[in-house]
Design a protein around this motif. Structure first.
Motif, mmCIF file in Angstrom:
data_model
loop_
_atom_site.group_PDB
_atom_site.id
_atom_site.type_symbol
_atom_site.label_atom_id
_atom_site.label_comp_id
_atom_site.label_asym_id
_atom_site.label_seq_id
_atom_site.Cartn_x
_atom_site.Cartn_y
_atom_site.Cartn_z
ATOM 1 N N VAL A 112 34.090 45.256 32.309
ATOM 2 C CA VAL A 112 34.903 44.917 33.477
ATOM 3 C C VAL A 112 34.814 43.419 33.713
ATOM 4 N N GLU A 113 35.955 42.807 33.980
ATOM 5 C CA GLU A 113 36.027 41.398 34.368
ATOM 6 C C GLU A 113 36.737 41.337 35.714
ATOM 7 N N THR A 147 38.548 36.714 41.643
ATOM 8 C CA THR A 147 38.819 36.574 43.067
ATOM 9 C C THR A 147 39.856 35.478 43.244
ATOM 10 N N ASN A 148 40.998 35.852 43.798
ATOM 11 C CA ASN A 148 42.117 34.906 43.927
ATOM 12 C C ASN A 148 42.366 34.157 42.622
ATOM 13 N N ALA A 149 42.362 34.951 41.535
ATOM 14 C CA ALA A 149 42.688 34.474 40.175
ATOM 15 C C ALA A 149 41.604 33.598 39.568
ATOM 16 N N GLN A 150 40.441 33.507 40.194
ATOM 17 C CA GLN A 150 39.344 32.725 39.622
ATOM 18 C C GLN A 150 38.234 33.651 39.135
ATOM 19 N N ASP A 151 37.673 33.314 37.962
ATOM 20 C CA ASP A 151 36.526 34.051 37.428
ATOM 21 C C ASP A 151 35.274 33.548 38.140
ATOM 22 N N ALA A 152 35.061 34.086 39.326
ATOM 23 C CA ALA A 152 34.074 33.538 40.255
ATOM 24 C C ALA A 152 32.725 34.226 40.084
ATOM 25 N N ASP A 162 30.219 43.225 36.951
ATOM 26 C CA ASP A 162 30.617 41.819 37.022
ATOM 27 C C ASP A 162 30.608 41.392 38.487
ATOM 28 N N ASP A 163 29.999 40.223 38.739
ATOM 29 C CA ASP A 163 29.911 39.682 40.091
ATOM 30 C C ASP A 163 31.124 38.813 40.406
#
Length: 293
Positions: free
Chosen positions: A106-107, A110-115, A209-210
């Motif tokens: 899983v990836e 958040t708002n299109a960012q890999d945060a 994934d965080d």
């Protein structure tokens, strides 16, 4: 025929070779070989008269074992015995298994960012937060009962797209997309997505994934004094004509994010140069809790 039983990679594979003599003469020097496993020792049972000859109607049992490797596996057994006259009698039989190597990934964005790490994107308090959960299957077997949960947002409904054959199974190489939405709360926020799926053999596979965002609540406060007085209302300080008037502008940041390009202007005195003090780290940014004078 393929695929045969599904066996988790590394688990035991047990082969049983059942050799019978439906003919009318005994067979000598019986042997069982496997094109991959080699000569199969035995028999383990069946030679009831212990004459080392496979009598008419008799059944001998041989066994071998190994551990499952990934992917499709096929091997061929050959049994052979020598009759009193004529050529050797032989027979072959194929066998298969599929070595299951399940994986799930899983990836979460958040708002299109890999945060993956804090602080993540800055979002104004009350603003929209969109989480997207991209679930893929890099393994070699389909996964059933796939679920995505968020430690704060709960069970994530879906998938929204990706199950192209509509079989509710995450096929090898397939990608499913889930999404959820919320509104930004003040300060640092972190949540963790967990995905799980059930393979044909072996335990469920999982991945996490965080994701992070920072709920921005900017504030700025100006306190202006005249000759040391907080002269918000008239008449303010009394000053002899021609006497000095000193204004002090105290600027503080009670918010939770740093502020850049700070400016102080006075509708009569114009732009106020500075600050004279307060920018302790000399970064030209008014940090949360900092006071500039």
């Amino acid at each position: 025929t393929a695929p045969g039983p599904i066996v988790a990679v590394g688990n035991a594979v047990n082969w049983v070779y059942t050799v019978t003599n439906p003919g009318n003469v005994e067979l000598d020097t019986v042997s069982v070989t496997d094109d991959i496993e080699g000569v199969i020792a035995g028999p383990d049972s069946g030679d009831t008269d212990a004459d080392s000859k496979l009598d008419p109607g008799e059944t001998w049992i041989y066994t071998a074992s190994s551990t499952a490797s990934a992917g499709q596996y096929v091997n061929t057994a050959t049994a052979q015995g020598t009759p009193p006259v004529g050529p050797a009698a032989t027979d072959t039989d194929d066998s298969h298994y599929f070595g299951s190597a399940p994986q799930i990934v899983v990836e979460k964005t958040t708002n299109a960012q890999d945060a993956d790490t804090a602080p993540g994107p800055y979002v104004a308090v009350g603003g929209a937060v969109i989480w997207v959960y991209t679930v893929t299957n890099p393994g070699n077997v389909e996964l059933d009962t796939v679920s995505v949960t968020d430690d704060i947002e709960g069970v994530i409904a879906g998938p929204d797209s990706g199950d192209t054959d509509a079989d509710s199974r995450l096929d090898p190489g397939e990608t499913w997309i889930y999404s959820a939405a919320g509104t930004a709360a003040a300060g640092q926020y972190a949540n963790t997505a967990t995905v799980s799926g059930t393979p044909p053999a072996g335990p469920d596979v999982t991945d996490t994934d965080d994701s992070h965002y920072f709920g921005s609540s900017p504030q700025i406060v100006l306190e202006k004094t005249t000759n040391g007085q907080d002269a918000d209302t008239a008449p303010g300080a009394f000053v002899a004509t021609g006497g000095a008037v000193n204004w002090v502008y105290t600027v503080t940041n009670p918010g939770n994010v740093e502020l850049d390009t700070i400016s102080v202007t006075d509708d009569i005195e114009g732009v106020i140069a500075g600050p004279d003090s307060g920018d302790t780290d000399a970064d030209s940014k008014l940090d949360p809790g900092e006071t500039w004078v």
